[in-house]
Design an enzyme around this catalytic site. Structure first.
Site, PDB file in Angstrom:
ATOM      1  N   CYS A   1       5.917  -0.718  -9.100  1.00 32.30           N
ATOM      2  CA  CYS A   1       4.846  -1.448  -8.408  1.00 32.30           C
ATOM      3  C   CYS A   1       4.711  -2.838  -9.017  1.00 32.30           C
ATOM      4  O   CYS A   1       4.649  -3.823  -8.306  1.00 32.30           O
ATOM      5  CB  CYS A   1       3.533  -0.682  -8.523  1.00 32.30           C
ATOM      6  SG  CYS A   1       3.530   0.886  -7.631  1.00 32.30           S
TER       7      CYS A   1
ATOM      8  N   SER B   1       2.876  -3.812  -4.749  1.00 32.62           N
ATOM      9  CA  SER B   1       1.867  -2.904  -4.207  1.00 32.62           C
ATOM     10  C   SER B   1       0.856  -2.612  -5.296  1.00 32.62           C
ATOM     11  O   SER B   1       1.236  -2.358  -6.447  1.00 32.62           O
ATOM     12  CB  SER B   1       2.540  -1.600  -3.738  1.00 32.62           C
ATOM     13  OG  SER B   1       1.586  -0.629  -3.375  1.00 32.62           O
TER      14      SER B   1
ATOM     15  N   ASP C   1      -2.887  -0.515  -6.064  1.00 33.28           N
ATOM     16  CA  ASP C   1      -4.099   0.258  -5.843  1.00 33.28           C
ATOM     17  C   ASP C   1      -5.189  -0.449  -6.653  1.00 33.28           C
ATOM     18  O   ASP C   1      -5.318  -0.235  -7.858  1.00 33.28           O
ATOM     19  CB  ASP C   1      -3.859   1.694  -6.342  1.00 33.28           C
ATOM     20  CG  ASP C   1      -5.082   2.593  -6.219  1.00 33.28           C
ATOM     21  OD1 ASP C   1      -6.204   2.069  -6.070  1.00 33.28           O
ATOM     22  OD2 ASP C   1      -4.921   3.828  -6.306  1.00 33.28           O
TER      23      ASP C   1
ATOM     24  N   HIS D   1      -4.583  -3.173  -2.029  1.00 36.09           N
ATOM     25  CA  HIS D   1      -5.263  -2.259  -1.103  1.00 36.09           C
ATOM     26  C   HIS D   1      -6.282  -1.356  -1.786  1.00 36.09           C
ATOM     27  O   HIS D   1      -6.262  -1.143  -3.000  1.00 36.09           O
ATOM     28  CB  HIS D   1      -4.232  -1.391  -0.358  1.00 36.09           C
ATOM     29  CG  HIS D   1      -3.243  -0.724  -1.273  1.00 36.09           C
ATOM     30  ND1 HIS D   1      -2.002  -1.270  -1.546  1.00 36.09           N
ATOM     31  CD2 HIS D   1      -3.311   0.433  -1.969  1.00 36.09           C
ATOM     32  CE1 HIS D   1      -1.338  -0.468  -2.369  1.00 36.09           C
ATOM     33  NE2 HIS D   1      -2.113   0.565  -2.650  1.00 36.09           N
TER      34      HIS D   1
END
Length: 444
Positions: free
Chosen positions: A284, A337, A339, A377
């Site tokens: 990530c 990406s 979280d 996100h």
């Protein structure tokens, strides 16, 4: 009593043409409060337009500092993080994802933090610092085994490893087949990883993820080995049957920092496209870059609080003789990406710790930490927890203390095998005050 964010919204409502960002408004307000502590008549009431309270009212977000002036309580890192969470809630688009949970997502965001303002451990939700340290040491030692993390009470990779076990279990034991053994629970799976060498070898190896790429990036093997090719900073390994050429990116980075600190190639990459299919989870945070700059004499004197030298022309000489750092070091990491509720606080602390370690190894002052986020996100099942976190006011950031000596780090910079002597108890957060943990679901 209203919060600073409410005051800022009132300010914008009454000054619709203002172009002040929240951070700029805070800075101006802080300066105004400091001045008002010295001379109340100089209060800048325009910054507080729309408030019912008149001077000398001061928000709970300010306190009297050591110089007698008002200082802002909290920190800009938490505020920037909260702004990012709100940005995603307000502007995020709904997207499907590999976990089946669904997300609100934005693309292309950045967070910047000055390390001089404190260690980047967010305070609006308690950070599990022990897990941060364990994983980073795991990366730096070039390890990819789940056992080490579990032995150090770090479980952030268990879900990904268990998912592989769960999938293989179904493949090996289809319905109505016999014999049909009991499927291990997550807790039983972790216990077996620690105690059973064969099971750990089969399900505890997460593939060629971060640690392997950082310390042992494979260049060529038996099948395509070019014995005449010279790899800068590369090594050749052979056990008689298998020969491999690999690169230790961390060792190369440290060497370059010591010999060519102005290089624009101070980079480490984990995105090895030739091995992505072998990884339990592709990286990530797929790479980072380091940047250094010279410190001015004034910066060095201020940083190290030196005020006892008689002659101005002896400052630099005295600082050099006493091995005070000459340069500042910054680190920027890139994420494909993220979280944001669960991953980003962990990533900020991890790369902040890595920057601190690099600074110690090459005798430079940690300067700026920068996070570049691709798909940032929030999972749909995290929204309620996020709303709770957004309502919290930040505390001041803590300070990181290194319990290993400077001599150890100096030795480490020339011999990375000493990373094996780095332990999770070698770091301590001083004055870490935070709000309680929030149970936010993790999607694997």
């Amino acid at each position: 009593m209203s919060t600073l964010k409410t005051q800022y919204k009132n300010y914008l409502k009454n000054k619709p043409d203002s172009k002040l960002s929240y951070e700029e408004w805070l800075e101006k307000l802080s300066l105004s409060l400091q001045e008002s502590a010295r001379k109340l008549s100089d209060w800048d009431v325009t910054l507080m337009d729309g408030l019912e309270n008149e001077p000398p009212y001061v928000s709970d977000d300010f306190q009297i500092g050591p110089n007698g002036a008002y200082e802002h309580v909290g920190n800009y890192l938490d505020l920037g993080y909260q702004d990012l969470l709100q940005d995603i809630l307000d502007n995020g688009v709904k997207k499907e994802d590999r976990t089946g949970t669904g997300t609100l997502s934005v693309f292309g965001r950045q967070i910047r933090h000055k390390m001089s303002e404190g260690f980047p451990a967010l305070t609006t939700k308690k950070l599990y610092m022990k897990g941060v340290i364990a994983e980073l040491i795991w990366f730096l030692q070039g390890r990819t085994d789940l056992r080490y993390l579990l032995q150090n009470d770090c479980r952030i990779w268990t879900g990904d490893a268990y998912k592989v076990y769960d999938k293989n279990f179904d493949a090996e034991h289809p319905p109505f087949s016999a014999p049909y053994p009991k499927r291990l629970t997550v807790e039983e799976f972790e216990k077996k990883i620690i105690e059973d060498d064969e099971f750990n070898k089969q399900y505890g190896d997460l593939g060629p993820i971060y640690g392997k790429q950082w310390r042992h990036w494979t260049v060529s093997t038996n099948d395509d080995l070019d014995l005449n090719r010279k790899i800068p900073g590369g090594y050749r390994y052979s056990n008689g049957e298998y020969t491999e050429t690999y690169i230790d990116q961390i060792e190369n980075l440290i060497n370059d920092l010591k010999t060519n600190p102005d290089s624009r190639r101070l980079m480490v990459n984990a995105w090895n496209v030739g091995e992505l299919d072998q990884m339990t989870l592709p990286p990530c945070h797929y790479g980072f870059q380091v940047y250094t700059r010279e410190l001015s004499t004034e910066e060095r004197l201020n940083l190290f609080k030196v005020d006892s030298i008689d002659r101005i022309d002896s400052y630099d000489k005295w600082l050099d003789e006493n091995e005070y750092p000459k340069r500042a070091i910054s680190l920027m990491f890139n994420m494909r990406s993220n979280d944001v509720p669960l991953g980003l606080p962990f990533n900020l602390a991890s790369y902040g710790l890595l920057l601190e370690i690099f600074g110690k190894m090459v005798n430079m002052v940690p300067d700026e930490l920068i996070a570049n986020l691709g798909d940032a996100h929030i999972y749909l099942n995290q929204i309620e927890g996020i709303k709770e976190q957004l309502a919290r006011e930040p505390f001041s950031l803590p300070k990181l203390t290194h319990l290993k000596t400077d001599h150890f780090y100096k030795s480490l910079s020339g011999n990375l095998s000493l990373l094996g002597h780095l332990d999770i108890n070698d770091f301590k957060l001083e004055n870490y005050q935070s709000h309680p943990a929030i149970k936010i679901p993790l999607s694997n």
